[in-house]
Design an enzyme around this catalytic site. Structure first.
Site, PDB file in Angstrom:
ATOM      1  N   HIS B  46      31.815   2.638  -6.707  1.00  0.00           N
ATOM      2  CA  HIS B  46      32.089   1.650  -5.666  1.00  0.00           C
ATOM      3  C   HIS B  46      31.045   0.537  -5.720  1.00  0.00           C
ATOM      4  O   HIS B  46      29.885   0.789  -6.081  1.00  0.00           O
ATOM      5  CB  HIS B  46      32.067   2.312  -4.287  1.00  0.00           C
ATOM      6  CG  HIS B  46      33.245   3.192  -4.017  1.00  0.00           C
ATOM      7  ND1 HIS B  46      33.533   3.698  -2.772  1.00  0.00           N
ATOM      8  CD2 HIS B  46      34.249   3.640  -4.845  1.00  0.00           C
ATOM      9  CE1 HIS B  46      34.640   4.425  -2.843  1.00  0.00           C
ATOM     10  NE2 HIS B  46      35.083   4.415  -4.072  1.00  0.00           N
ATOM     11  N   GLU B  48      29.303  -0.976  -3.460  1.00  0.00           N
ATOM     12  CA  GLU B  48      28.063  -0.759  -2.695  1.00  0.00           C
ATOM     13  C   GLU B  48      27.108   0.175  -3.424  1.00  0.00           C
ATOM     14  O   GLU B  48      25.893  -0.071  -3.496  1.00  0.00           O
ATOM     15  CB  GLU B  48      28.360  -0.128  -1.318  1.00  0.00           C
ATOM     16  CG  GLU B  48      29.321  -0.890  -0.438  1.00  0.00           C
ATOM     17  CD  GLU B  48      30.739  -0.342  -0.559  1.00  0.00           C
ATOM     18  OE1 GLU B  48      31.266  -0.268  -1.693  1.00  0.00           O
ATOM     19  OE2 GLU B  48      31.320   0.002   0.479  1.00  0.00           O
ATOM     20  N   CYS B  75      33.034   3.373   2.789  1.00  0.00           N
ATOM     21  CA  CYS B  75      33.545   4.747   2.899  1.00  0.00           C
ATOM     22  C   CYS B  75      32.378   5.688   3.224  1.00  0.00           C
ATOM     23  O   CYS B  75      31.220   5.278   3.297  1.00  0.00           O
ATOM     24  CB  CYS B  75      34.215   5.160   1.591  1.00  0.00           C
ATOM     25  SG  CYS B  75      33.048   5.540   0.265  1.00  0.00           S
ATOM     26  N   CYS B  78      29.522   5.668   0.524  1.00  0.00           N
ATOM     27  CA  CYS B  78      28.716   4.438   0.519  1.00  0.00           C
ATOM     28  C   CYS B  78      27.916   4.305   1.814  1.00  0.00           C
ATOM     29  O   CYS B  78      26.761   3.877   1.788  1.00  0.00           O
ATOM     30  CB  CYS B  78      29.609   3.228   0.302  1.00  0.00           C
ATOM     31  SG  CYS B  78      30.299   3.208  -1.371  1.00  0.00           S
TER      32      CYS B  78
END
Lengths: 141, 141
Positions: B46, B48, B75, B78
């Site tokens: 992801h 992040e 999410c 993260c």
């Protein structure tokens, strides 16, 4: 869990917080590691994230048919990674009342809001897993 | 957020889900990236996590004085990484009602159970951030 505990013991020798993890696929250990936040100077270097990342770089994408053993209840980040990697089964040792989200603060693996629900077993060799941690922090004081 | 959006647009060109992130420290962009789950064959890649990991490998440990901009609500994984890395401020664009834990399913940044509480701003360029995603998935259908 014995392998995960051995990893946690190895962590102590390196002055790392003693948390170990391993992943088993078809009765074989396919990854094992321990917390390396000190060595890597990285607060994200948790045992669970390291073993999942290792399997990803080896070519796995999802871990439906794997069991992740970890000596301490997973935190928010690791539980999120376990869900994203679709780990089939999670077995952990000691509870983490401060940061654990697989039974303590939350139980995200049984929360229907998320799209994957690993089978969960907790408390396996819990006393041994917890003792390593309490001994470590006791000596630090 | 414009930089994070540019990253999300770059993701589309690579057939990645268009989510972009950047980290700002003292008015300078110190890391920027986009979702790379396809390219890396890694559901954990992801935006992040990639920017935080980049800063960790560059020698940062904690990101108290940084702002993380991301086009979509973080999410579980993260958000957990953001808490562990002690990111000072998080600004996101579109809400993620299915997986977001910074206002949608949960709001972990304002939950006193955790030991770090980033300042949070949401809805910045939300329509543009969301449109990239809806366009992407619409074309996939």
């Amino acid at each position: 869990m014995r392998v995960a505990l051995k990893e946690a013991e190895a962590a102590v020798a390196q002055d790392e917080i003693p948390i170990g993890a391993c992943v088993v696929h078809k009765d074989q250990i396919v990854a094992q590691n321990h917390n390396r936040t000190q060595e890597l100077n990285d607060p994200l270097a948790h045992a669970e994230l390291l073993v999942i990342n290792e399997l990803m770089t080896k070519g796995s994408k999802y871990l439906y048919d794997c069991t992740l053993y970890v000596t301490l209840e997973p935190c928010l980040m690791c539980a999120g990674a376990i869900i994203l990697a679709k780990v089939g089964r999670v077995v952990y040792g000691a509870k983490d009342p401060k940061s654990g989200v697989a039974g303590s603060l939350l139980n995200v693996f049984q929360d229907k809001s998320y799209n994957h629900h690993p089978e969960l077993k907790s408390g396996v060799l819990a006393a041994e897993c917890a003792l390593l941690l309490t001994d470590f922090f006791h000596k630090k004081r």
